[in-house]
Design a protein around this motif. Structure first.
Motif, PDB file in Angstrom:
ATOM      1  N   ALA A  21      86.519  42.332  12.858  1.00  0.00           N
ATOM      2  CA  ALA A  21      86.915  41.034  12.313  1.00  0.00           C
ATOM      3  C   ALA A  21      88.246  41.146  11.573  1.00  0.00           C
ATOM      4  O   ALA A  21      89.099  40.251  11.672  1.00  0.00           O
ATOM      5  N   GLU A  22      88.427  42.238  10.866  1.00  0.00           N
ATOM      6  CA  GLU A  22      89.690  42.464  10.169  1.00  0.00           C
ATOM      7  C   GLU A  22      90.843  42.553  11.170  1.00  0.00           C
ATOM      8  O   GLU A  22      91.888  41.930  10.982  1.00  0.00           O
ATOM      9  N   ARG A  24      90.917  41.278  14.229  1.00  0.00           N
ATOM     10  CA  ARG A  24      91.128  39.928  14.789  1.00  0.00           C
ATOM     11  C   ARG A  24      91.903  39.050  13.813  1.00  0.00           C
ATOM     12  O   ARG A  24      92.809  38.318  14.200  1.00  0.00           O
ATOM     13  N   GLY A  25      91.524  39.108  12.546  1.00  0.00           N
ATOM     14  CA  GLY A  25      92.199  38.302  11.532  1.00  0.00           C
ATOM     15  C   GLY A  25      93.662  38.655  11.380  1.00  0.00           C
ATOM     16  O   GLY A  25      94.524  37.775  11.298  1.00  0.00           O
ATOM     17  N   LEU A  28      95.551  37.342  14.434  1.00  0.00           N
ATOM     18  CA  LEU A  28      95.786  35.902  14.321  1.00  0.00           C
ATOM     19  C   LEU A  28      96.872  35.611  13.293  1.00  0.00           C
ATOM     20  O   LEU A  28      97.721  34.732  13.501  1.00  0.00           O
ATOM     21  N   LEU A 108      93.475  33.101   7.326  1.00  0.00           N
ATOM     22  CA  LEU A 108      93.115  33.479   8.699  1.00  0.00           C
ATOM     23  C   LEU A 108      92.317  34.785   8.723  1.00  0.00           C
ATOM     24  O   LEU A 108      91.318  34.894   9.434  1.00  0.00           O
ATOM     25  N   GLN A 112      87.953  35.269   9.540  1.00  0.00           N
ATOM     26  CA  GLN A 112      87.371  36.179  10.512  1.00  0.00           C
ATOM     27  C   GLN A 112      86.322  37.094   9.850  1.00  0.00           C
ATOM     28  O   GLN A 112      85.275  37.371  10.430  1.00  0.00           O
ATOM     29  N   ARG A 115      83.188  35.063   9.107  1.00  0.00           N
ATOM     30  CA  ARG A 115      82.453  34.836  10.346  1.00  0.00           C
ATOM     31  C   ARG A 115      81.622  36.072  10.717  1.00  0.00           C
ATOM     32  O   ARG A 115      80.495  35.960  11.182  1.00  0.00           O
ATOM     33  N   ALA A 116      82.164  37.252  10.495  1.00  0.00           N
ATOM     34  CA  ALA A 116      81.446  38.493  10.819  1.00  0.00           C
ATOM     35  C   ALA A 116      80.271  38.729   9.883  1.00  0.00           C
ATOM     36  O   ALA A 116      79.304  39.393  10.259  1.00  0.00           O
TER      37      ALA A 116
END
Length: 118
Positions: A21-22, A24-25, A28, A108, A112, A115-116
């Motif tokens: 998630a990190e 992905r963040g 983004l 952003l 993420q 969400r995780a």
């Protein structure tokens, strides 16, 4: 009366999901800064603008994001405040959007991670 509970520890899986998630963040966030900087990058033929890239390095304990422009004149265009540019195009085309969008960049990445954790 005896009650029992069973607990299953999924620590390594949770840590892996948080790391993903990190990453992905940060991806983004770097893409967001790249998009904003492309709105300001000096443009004559579009070569400098097209050379912009957002990248993420997931090495060791840290995740690092970078936005870069790859032309021989990118640094001069960014740093030389005496150059004249078309309306809306400026020197510091990368630095200013990064500073202005700092809250959005953090949001952003945080979104993420949140969400995780669900």
């Amino acid at each position: 009366m005896t009650q029992r509970a069973r607990l299953q520890w999924n620590g390594p899986r949770v840590i892996a999901q948080l790391r993903a998630a990190e990453v992905r963040g940060v991806q983004l966030a770097t893409e967001h800064v790249l998009e904003r900087s492309r709105d300001r990058v000096p443009i004559e033929e579009g070569t400098l603008e097209r050379s912009g890239v957002a990248s993420v390095d997931d090495e060791g304990d840290q995740v690092t994001g970078a936005v870069s422009y790859d032309t021989r004149y990118a640094v001069r265009q960014h740093e030389d405040m005496t150059l004249h540019h078309d309306q809306g195009r400026t020197a510091k085309y990368l630095e200013l959007p990064l500073l202005e969008e700092a809250d959005q960049v953090q949001a952003l990445i945080a979104a993420q991670i949140r969400r995780a954790l669900r």
